[in-house]
Write a protein that holds these residues in place. Structure first.
Motif, PDB file in Angstrom:
ATOM      1  N   UNK A  45      44.410  -3.006 -21.340  1.00 40.20           N
ATOM      2  CA  UNK A  45      45.518  -3.806 -21.841  1.00 40.20           C
ATOM      3  C   UNK A  45      45.332  -4.033 -23.333  1.00 40.20           C
ATOM      4  N   UNK A  46      46.409  -3.892 -24.094  1.00 36.71           N
ATOM      5  CA  UNK A  46      46.320  -4.075 -25.538  1.00 36.71           C
ATOM      6  C   UNK A  46      47.376  -5.069 -26.007  1.00 36.71           C
ATOM      7  N   UNK A  47      47.021  -5.791 -27.057  1.00 35.25           N
ATOM      8  CA  UNK A  47      47.967  -6.720 -27.668  1.00 35.25           C
ATOM      9  C   UNK A  47      48.928  -5.926 -28.549  1.00 35.25           C
ATOM     10  N   UNK A  48      50.204  -6.068 -28.271  1.00 33.02           N
ATOM     11  CA  UNK A  48      51.230  -5.352 -29.021  1.00 33.02           C
ATOM     12  C   UNK A  48      51.721  -6.177 -30.203  1.00 33.02           C
ATOM     13  N   UNK A  49      52.043  -7.438 -29.917  1.00 36.59           N
ATOM     14  CA  UNK A  49      52.575  -8.318 -30.958  1.00 36.59           C
ATOM     15  C   UNK A  49      52.341  -9.761 -30.547  1.00 36.59           C
ATOM     16  N   UNK A  50      52.241 -10.632 -31.544  1.00 38.32           N
ATOM     17  CA  UNK A  50      52.042 -12.047 -31.276  1.00 38.32           C
ATOM     18  C   UNK A  50      52.767 -12.868 -32.330  1.00 38.32           C
ATOM     19  N   UNK A  51      53.088 -14.090 -31.936  1.00 38.89           N
ATOM     20  CA  UNK A  51      53.738 -15.004 -32.875  1.00 38.89           C
ATOM     21  C   UNK A  51      53.164 -16.395 -32.658  1.00 38.89           C
ATOM     22  N   UNK A  52      52.782 -17.025 -33.747  1.00 37.96           N
ATOM     23  CA  UNK A  52      52.172 -18.354 -33.660  1.00 37.96           C
ATOM     24  C   UNK A  52      53.249 -19.421 -33.502  1.00 37.96           C
ATOM     25  N   UNK A  53      52.799 -20.638 -33.265  1.00 36.37           N
ATOM     26  CA  UNK A  53      53.748 -21.751 -33.169  1.00 36.37           C
ATOM     27  C   UNK A  53      54.489 -21.945 -34.488  1.00 36.37           C
ATOM     28  N   UNK A  54      53.866 -21.563 -35.578  1.00 41.78           N
ATOM     29  CA  UNK A  54      54.488 -21.701 -36.887  1.00 41.78           C
ATOM     30  C   UNK A  54      55.337 -20.512 -37.303  1.00 41.78           C
ATOM     31  N   UNK A  55      55.337 -19.457 -36.475  1.00 40.80           N
ATOM     32  CA  UNK A  55      56.168 -18.303 -36.766  1.00 40.80           C
ATOM     33  C   UNK A  55      55.460 -17.126 -37.408  1.00 40.80           C
ATOM     34  N   UNK A  56      54.164 -17.249 -37.646  1.00 41.11           N
ATOM     35  CA  UNK A  56      53.424 -16.110 -38.190  1.00 41.11           C
ATOM     36  C   UNK A  56      53.330 -15.025 -37.128  1.00 41.11           C
ATOM     37  N   UNK A  57      53.412 -13.781 -37.565  1.00 38.77           N
ATOM     38  CA  UNK A  57      53.432 -12.676 -36.611  1.00 38.77           C
ATOM     39  C   UNK A  57      52.275 -11.711 -36.837  1.00 38.77           C
ATOM     40  N   UNK A  58      51.948 -11.021 -35.753  1.00 43.88           N
ATOM     41  CA  UNK A  58      50.932  -9.967 -35.770  1.00 43.88           C
ATOM     42  C   UNK A  58      51.494  -8.781 -34.989  1.00 43.88           C
ATOM     43  N   UNK A  59      51.194  -7.583 -35.473  1.00 45.50           N
ATOM     44  CA  UNK A  59      51.600  -6.368 -34.768  1.00 45.50           C
ATOM     45  C   UNK A  59      50.437  -5.397 -34.684  1.00 45.50           C
ATOM     46  N   UNK A  60      50.337  -4.742 -33.547  1.00 51.80           N
ATOM     47  CA  UNK A  60      49.375  -3.671 -33.430  1.00 51.80           C
ATOM     48  C   UNK A  60      49.794  -2.496 -34.297  1.00 51.80           C
ATOM     49  N   UNK A  61      48.821  -1.723 -34.722  1.00 57.12           N
ATOM     50  CA  UNK A  61      49.106  -0.624 -35.640  1.00 57.12           C
ATOM     51  C   UNK A  61      50.106   0.372 -35.056  1.00 57.12           C
ATOM     52  N   UNK A  62      50.059   0.584 -33.757  1.00 55.17           N
ATOM     53  CA  UNK A  62      50.904   1.600 -33.141  1.00 55.17           C
ATOM     54  C   UNK A  62      52.383   1.203 -33.087  1.00 55.17           C
ATOM     55  N   UNK A  63      52.695  -0.075 -33.322  1.00 58.96           N
ATOM     56  CA  UNK A  63      54.087  -0.508 -33.208  1.00 58.96           C
ATOM     57  C   UNK A  63      54.640  -1.088 -34.503  1.00 58.96           C
TER      58      UNK A  63
END
Length: 116
Positions: A45-63
Protein backbone atom coordinates in the motif's frame (compact mmCIF):
# COMPACT_ATOMS: atom_id res chain seq x y z
CA UNK A 1 -14.29 7.08 16.15
CA UNK A 2 -14.34 8.16 12.53
CA UNK A 3 -16.09 6.22 9.78
CA UNK A 4 -15.03 6.72 6.19
CA UNK A 5 -16.95 5.72 3.07
CA UNK A 6 -15.34 5.98 -0.36
CA UNK A 7 -17.12 6.27 -3.67
CA UNK A 8 -16.37 7.16 -7.28
CA UNK A 9 -14.21 4.27 -8.37
CA UNK A 10 -14.76 2.44 -11.61
CA UNK A 11 -13.39 1.47 -15.00
CA UNK A 12 -11.88 4.15 -17.22
CA UNK A 13 -9.70 4.21 -20.31
CA UNK A 14 -6.14 5.43 -20.17
CA UNK A 15 -6.04 9.21 -20.36
CA UNK A 16 -9.41 9.53 -18.70
CA UNK A 17 -10.42 10.99 -15.36
CA UNK A 18 -12.17 9.90 -12.19
CA UNK A 19 -13.09 11.72 -9.02
CA UNK A 20 -13.05 9.80 -5.77
CA UNK A 21 -14.99 10.99 -2.75
CA UNK A 22 -14.64 10.03 0.90
CA UNK A 23 -17.44 10.95 3.28
CA UNK A 24 -16.47 11.07 6.94
CA UNK A 25 -18.60 10.85 10.03
CA UNK A 26 -17.98 12.85 13.17
CA UNK A 27 -17.80 16.47 14.16
CA UNK A 28 -14.02 16.73 14.20
CA UNK A 29 -13.41 16.16 10.50
CA UNK A 30 -11.87 19.58 10.00
CA UNK A 31 -9.16 18.78 12.55
CA UNK A 32 -8.06 15.57 10.85
CA UNK A 33 -5.36 14.97 8.32
CA UNK A 34 -6.82 13.06 5.39
CA UNK A 35 -5.15 10.87 2.85
CA UNK A 36 -5.65 8.61 -0.12
CA UNK A 37 -3.68 5.39 -0.36
CA UNK A 38 -3.73 2.72 -3.02
CA UNK A 39 -2.77 -0.92 -3.23
CA UNK A 40 -2.29 -2.81 -6.45
CA UNK A 41 -2.20 -6.63 -6.57
CA UNK A 42 1.11 -7.93 -5.29
CA UNK A 43 2.28 -4.50 -4.21
CA UNK A 44 2.49 -2.67 -0.91
CA UNK A 45 0.00 0.00 0.00
CA UNK A 46 1.33 3.44 -0.90
CA UNK A 47 0.33 6.95 0.05
CA UNK A 48 -0.94 8.75 -3.03
CA UNK A 49 -1.93 12.12 -1.62
CA UNK A 50 -2.63 13.77 1.71
CA UNK A 51 -4.07 17.01 2.99
CA UNK A 52 -3.60 18.47 6.45
CA UNK A 53 -6.24 20.14 8.56
CA UNK A 54 -4.75 23.44 7.43
CA UNK A 55 -4.92 22.54 3.75
CA UNK A 56 -1.29 21.68 3.06
CA UNK A 57 -0.98 18.93 0.49
CA UNK A 58 1.40 16.10 -0.32
CA UNK A 59 1.58 14.00 -3.47
CA UNK A 60 3.47 10.89 -4.32
CA UNK A 61 5.94 11.27 -7.15
CA UNK A 62 3.97 8.99 -9.45
CA UNK A 63 0.85 11.19 -9.35
CA UNK A 64 2.25 14.72 -9.14
CA UNK A 65 0.69 16.97 -11.75
CA UNK A 66 -2.12 14.48 -12.44
CA UNK A 67 -3.98 14.06 -9.14
CA UNK A 68 -5.43 16.73 -6.87
CA UNK A 69 -6.60 16.23 -3.31
CA UNK A 70 -9.07 18.63 -1.73
CA UNK A 71 -11.43 18.75 1.21
CA UNK A 72 -14.79 20.27 2.06
CA UNK A 73 -15.02 20.73 5.82
CA UNK A 74 -18.69 21.69 5.61
CA UNK A 75 -19.63 18.44 3.88
CA UNK A 76 -17.05 16.35 5.79
CA UNK A 77 -15.71 15.06 2.51
CA UNK A 78 -12.30 14.67 0.93
CA UNK A 79 -11.85 14.31 -2.81
CA UNK A 80 -9.22 12.93 -5.13
CA UNK A 81 -9.43 14.23 -8.68
CA UNK A 82 -7.49 11.90 -10.94
CA UNK A 83 -6.62 13.04 -14.44
CA UNK A 84 -4.52 11.54 -17.23
CA UNK A 85 -4.98 8.11 -15.72
CA UNK A 86 -2.57 5.35 -16.63
CA UNK A 87 -2.94 1.56 -16.44
CA UNK A 88 -0.41 1.59 -13.58
CA UNK A 89 -2.89 3.64 -11.54
CA UNK A 90 -5.08 0.53 -11.32
CA UNK A 91 -5.52 -0.33 -7.65
CA UNK A 92 -7.88 -0.32 -4.72
CA UNK A 93 -7.94 3.22 -3.36
CA UNK A 94 -8.42 3.77 0.35
CA UNK A 95 -9.33 6.89 2.26
CA UNK A 96 -7.68 7.36 5.64
CA UNK A 97 -7.78 9.88 8.47
CA UNK A 98 -5.92 10.73 11.62
CA UNK A 99 -5.46 13.59 14.07
CA UNK A 100 -1.79 13.91 13.14
CA UNK A 101 -1.13 11.61 10.18
CA UNK A 102 -3.77 10.01 7.93
CA UNK A 103 -3.44 6.42 9.07
CA UNK A 104 -5.64 5.85 12.13
CA UNK A 105 -9.00 5.31 10.46
CA UNK A 106 -9.63 3.60 7.14
CA UNK A 107 -12.39 3.24 4.61
CA UNK A 108 -13.29 -0.01 2.90
CA UNK A 109 -11.68 0.92 -0.39
CA UNK A 110 -12.89 1.53 -3.92
CA UNK A 111 -11.57 -0.16 -7.05
CA UNK A 112 -10.08 1.92 -9.84
CA UNK A 113 -9.28 0.12 -13.06
CA UNK A 114 -7.59 1.87 -15.98
CA UNK A 115 -7.64 0.03 -19.28
CA UNK A 116 -4.97 0.52 -21.93
Amino acid sequence: QVQLVESGGGLVQAGGSLRLSCAASGRTFSRYAMGWYRQAPGKERELVAAISSGGSTYYGDSVKGRFTISRDNVKNTVFLQMNSLKPEDTAVYYCAAGPQQPHDYWGQGTQVTVSS
